[in-house]
Design an enzyme around this catalytic site. Sequence first.
Site, mmCIF file in Angstrom:
data_model
loop_
_atom_site.group_PDB
_atom_site.id
_atom_site.type_symbol
_atom_site.label_atom_id
_atom_site.label_comp_id
_atom_site.label_asym_id
_atom_site.label_seq_id
_atom_site.Cartn_x
_atom_site.Cartn_y
_atom_site.Cartn_z
ATOM 1 N N THR A 58 0.813 -1.217 0.000
ATOM 2 C CA THR A 58 0.000 0.000 0.000
ATOM 3 C C THR A 58 0.842 1.261 0.000
ATOM 4 O OG1 THR A 58 -1.467 1.288 1.426
ATOM 5 C CG2 THR A 58 -0.083 -0.289 2.524
ATOM 6 N N TYR A 105 -1.709 0.338 10.061
ATOM 7 C CA TYR A 105 -1.978 -0.349 8.792
ATOM 8 C C TYR A 105 -0.740 -0.298 7.887
ATOM 9 C CZ TYR A 105 -3.627 -0.992 4.033
ATOM 10 O OH TYR A 105 -3.751 -1.407 2.737
#
Length: 328
Positions: free
Chosen positions: A117, A141
């Site tokens: 990501t 995250y």
Amino acid sequence: MTILVTGGAGYIGSHMVLALRDAGEDVVVLDNLSTGVKSVIPEGVPLYVGDTGNETLTASILKWHKVDTIIHFAASVVVPDSVSNPLGYYKNNTSNTRSLLASAVATGVENFIFSSTAAVYGDVDMKPVSEDSPLRPMSPYGTSKLMTETMLADVAYAHGLHTVVLRYFNVAGADPQGRTGQSTPGATHLIKVAAETVVGKRPYMQIYGTDYPTPDGTCVRDYIHVTDLVAAHSCALNHLRDGGANTTVNCGYGRGYSVLEVIDAVKRAAGTDFEARLTGRRPGDPPSIVAGVDRIHETFSWQPRYGNLDTIVAHALAWERHLREKSS
Ligand code: UFG
């Protein structure tokens, strides 16, 4: 040989499964159905319901189906959730991937394509951001994915695993043929939330933060159509099959839109107005992040087809209307 798609019942994974099937590949899916939806898996594709952390299960699937490639989507992906539940994110994203890699190494899997990501970059000065820029995630995250990238590189070196790490920017839209889309309940991603507001699933939406150092004060992101993102995975697969070197590649278009610009695009596509309330910043959000795209074009013969924001939004909206009709 077979491709294992983890998270194949989820938003991006389900588009991948369709693309692989369209290309005549043998596919098998592992998904715990925590956010995924069984009905999006095409007939004839075996679905195993379980966790990537279950080594007994994953080793059996890999052996039984003679899997040579894993495309690993299964993960928790909501930035603010990771701020309130970091241990859940380190478990699901980092530790479960460790287990999956252990099974992959034990059973002789050759190729591993990993969903990483843009959140690994955090608040970067470099705009657009290249793959070599410093990595300073702003959320658990992002850190959970960065830890996995590091682990994957070590495993690749030690065991000769062939890997491509794809760093996704903001994925949105839906299958242009309307076969699948984002069905996750409680979705938090901007275009999905705006589309839900259009169809009346929400009375209004919120804009998180209007005081960022960006042209209109709202956050800027690089929104990529899910079908183009899946095409990047197909390029990664071909790259590894052709003996290409292990690599890490940004997946975006290299241009950013603010939250306000996205909301305007949704209103235009819908032909209706809806309420978007201005509110405070959301934890974990970097002000602006746009992909540097030199490497993806140098490494792959990737030809994005749906990069226009209006197209991304129109496809997201079409899928949301489909879900609304199905539920009424
Ligand atoms: N936003 C709103 N209102 C909403 C939802 C989002 O204003 O209802 C704002 C957010 O605050 C942020 C922007 O819209 O500024 C985009 O937010 P998303 O939740 O759609 O996506 P994120 O940027 O938080 O994260 C997504 C993926 C990550 C990926 C990241 C890359 O979830 O996996 O994009 O930029 F890393």
